[in-house]
Design an enzyme around this catalytic site. Sequence first.
Site, mmCIF file in Angstrom:
data_model
loop_
_atom_site.group_PDB
_atom_site.id
_atom_site.type_symbol
_atom_site.label_atom_id
_atom_site.label_comp_id
_atom_site.label_asym_id
_atom_site.label_seq_id
_atom_site.Cartn_x
_atom_site.Cartn_y
_atom_site.Cartn_z
ATOM 1 N N ARG A 85 39.130 93.323 19.623
ATOM 2 C CA ARG A 85 39.184 93.604 18.189
ATOM 3 C C ARG A 85 40.435 93.029 17.523
ATOM 4 O O ARG A 85 40.439 92.731 16.348
ATOM 5 C CB ARG A 85 39.131 95.117 17.957
ATOM 6 C CG ARG A 85 37.737 95.676 18.092
ATOM 7 C CD ARG A 85 37.777 97.175 18.086
ATOM 8 N NE ARG A 85 38.666 97.667 19.136
ATOM 9 C CZ ARG A 85 38.928 98.945 19.355
ATOM 10 N NH1 ARG A 85 38.398 99.864 18.586
ATOM 11 N NH2 ARG A 85 39.742 99.321 20.330
ATOM 12 N N ASP A 91 34.303 91.938 16.147
ATOM 13 C CA ASP A 91 33.926 93.317 15.902
ATOM 14 C C ASP A 91 32.396 93.282 15.988
ATOM 15 O O ASP A 91 31.741 92.642 15.158
ATOM 16 C CB ASP A 91 34.405 93.720 14.498
ATOM 17 C CG ASP A 91 33.824 95.044 14.059
ATOM 18 O OD1 ASP A 91 32.960 95.584 14.774
ATOM 19 O OD2 ASP A 91 34.219 95.520 12.981
ATOM 20 N N LYS A 98 32.768 100.493 34.826
ATOM 21 C CA LYS A 98 32.509 101.920 34.755
ATOM 22 C C LYS A 98 33.377 102.554 33.676
ATOM 23 O O LYS A 98 34.420 102.013 33.365
ATOM 24 C CB LYS A 98 32.774 102.597 36.112
ATOM 25 C CG LYS A 98 34.243 102.454 36.569
ATOM 26 C CD LYS A 98 34.889 103.720 37.039
ATOM 27 C CE LYS A 98 35.424 104.587 35.967
ATOM 28 N NZ LYS A 98 36.822 105.042 36.135
ATOM 29 N N HIS A 102 33.907 106.128 42.054
ATOM 30 C CA HIS A 102 34.604 105.678 43.263
ATOM 31 C C HIS A 102 34.354 106.596 44.464
ATOM 32 O O HIS A 102 34.040 106.133 45.557
ATOM 33 C CB HIS A 102 36.113 105.618 43.021
ATOM 34 C CG HIS A 102 36.494 104.834 41.795
ATOM 35 N ND1 HIS A 102 35.848 103.684 41.421
ATOM 36 C CD2 HIS A 102 37.465 105.025 40.864
ATOM 37 C CE1 HIS A 102 36.403 103.212 40.302
ATOM 38 N NE2 HIS A 102 37.383 104.012 39.945
ATOM 39 N N LYS A 118 45.480 113.493 39.477
ATOM 40 C CA LYS A 118 46.654 112.767 38.975
ATOM 41 C C LYS A 118 47.879 113.647 39.187
ATOM 42 O O LYS A 118 47.774 114.863 39.279
ATOM 43 C CB LYS A 118 46.492 112.475 37.490
ATOM 44 C CG LYS A 118 45.193 111.731 37.184
ATOM 45 C CD LYS A 118 45.450 110.442 36.473
ATOM 46 C CE LYS A 118 44.195 109.678 36.171
ATOM 47 N NZ LYS A 118 44.070 108.417 36.883
HETATM 48 C C1 BG6 Z 1 40.002 103.906 37.554
HETATM 49 C C2 BG6 Z 1 40.269 105.217 36.855
HETATM 50 O O1 BG6 Z 1 38.627 103.673 37.643
HETATM 51 O O2 BG6 Z 1 40.570 103.950 38.866
HETATM 52 C C3 BG6 Z 1 41.751 105.508 36.802
HETATM 53 O O3 BG6 Z 1 39.733 105.156 35.536
HETATM 54 C C4 BG6 Z 1 42.357 105.431 38.188
HETATM 55 O O4 BG6 Z 1 42.007 106.773 36.205
HETATM 56 C C5 BG6 Z 1 41.963 104.141 38.893
HETATM 57 O O5 BG6 Z 1 43.772 105.520 38.057
HETATM 58 C C6 BG6 Z 1 42.404 104.142 40.341
HETATM 59 O O6 BG6 Z 1 42.202 102.871 40.902
HETATM 60 P P1 BG6 Z 1 43.114 102.360 42.108
HETATM 61 O O7 BG6 Z 1 42.543 101.017 42.442
HETATM 62 O O8 BG6 Z 1 44.526 102.306 41.592
HETATM 63 O O9 BG6 Z 1 42.956 103.369 43.212
#
Ligand code: BG6
Length: 468
Positions: A26, A69, A125, A217, A315
């Site tokens: 954008r 946009d 994703k 993941h 986190k």
């Molecule tokens: C992303 C998430 O898909 O993967 C993040 O949105 C996360 O929140 C990240 O920090 C972790 O990826 P990696 O490769 O650092 O383990």
Amino acid sequence: MLFPSLYNLYSDGLLPENFSILASGRTVMDDEAFKESIGKSLNAYLPDDRRDSGRITRFLEMVSYCPVDVSDTASVQCLSDRIGSGNGGPIAVYLSTPPSLFAPTAQALADAGILTPTTRIAMEKPIGKDLASSKEVNDAMGALFDEENIFRVDHYLGKETVQNLLALRFGNMLFEPLWNANAIEHVQITVGETVGLEGRVSYYDGVGALRDMVQNHMLQILSIIAMEPPARLDSTAVRDEKVKVLRSLRKMNAETVSTLSVRGQYTPGAVKGEIVTGYADELGKPSNTETFVALKAQIDNWRWAGVPFYLRTGKRLPNRQSEILIQFKPVSHSIFGHKNNGAKLEPNTLIIRLQPEENIRLLIMAKEPGLDRDGVKLQEVGLDVSLVQAFEGARRRIAYERLLLDLLEGDTTLFVRRDEVEAQWQWIDSIVNGWKDSGQKAQPYAAGNWGPSSAIALIERDGASWHD
Ligand code: BG6
């Protein structure tokens, strides 16, 4: 991640001839300003041995930029003009946007006449925020592209370490006969991060750890650990097996979520000796979004009946640590007892460390040296394989390098198929709805800890404990 990966592929001569990269976003800027910002980032982030200013300059010659946009047809025209003046080769589109923009962007590209029957489209994703919205995205994409041209990106599938799980399971005779409920007590999958919001407030709040990490993941890791051996390493065979596992996950509900799941949110604390603020402070308002989740997943199929899969991610945890732990059952009868003073037997444990360093550790029982006058004493020792040492000198690539190359070459094996995403969402929705219906809240945990204490109770209730 994307530009360093493209640069690395370029450096290794892996990009097709006459390749060009047309970036858009954008922000209004011209080609030169965009190239300058990418050049700066490459210089800042590439490791010393990959940084070459001449090569960066040549790489940037293939890059151009159009501000777009998607709700404004005229601005999309800029892309079609640039593509029209190109060499007419095949096009791959890579969408790294919020999921609500996937369908409108693809439609705008179609309306501008940019798409052809062979155009491939990649989407980062998350695909939607629940089953219903992911179906909407998938339907809209399906109307414009064949499934074989849709590449749903889960960057964990591009990680060397995650692919190594396939090598470990299916390249060795040793594990497969024991890889089931007869020999395995439970499985743990941990993806721990030390980072907080990293300026992603607008994306993360309301999404949370369950949707951000588990839906994609962690469920991909789980499905690779739990799947039946595919007949071949090809996109259909592998994804057929993964989706069967995802569909076998037992759904949760308002009654079961309280014992099968824990939500947490970090409060101020210290991570690796550094004082950090809490989630709500970073956000600037109170929130019920979870930054930590622990789950006890159950896979209702013949191989895994009765074997809990404990998952946790969060986190602001003490370490950036991703690993899979396979806890085997104890031997059925110990021969080492002697006057009640004999050896204690620990069941075998296989620990597959994915991040930060890659290693595999098998804990086995061995005899302690000695005359054993009071009975044989056994001790747990580790058989350790450091994959970093075993493949010393081999460059570890960014996960996106492989995925981008696969996109250009049309190989969907490491991308997520529609039925996989939808099966993932079905299970995740059952948890989200269970939380909603039962009013389950995120429990506070001080940053720098492994989540709230209820996460410990979740596993200890079953007589097991997390491997920290
Ligand atoms: C992303 C998430 O898909 O993967 C993040 O949105 C996360 O929140 C990240 O920090 C972790 O990826 P990696 O490769 O650092 O383990």
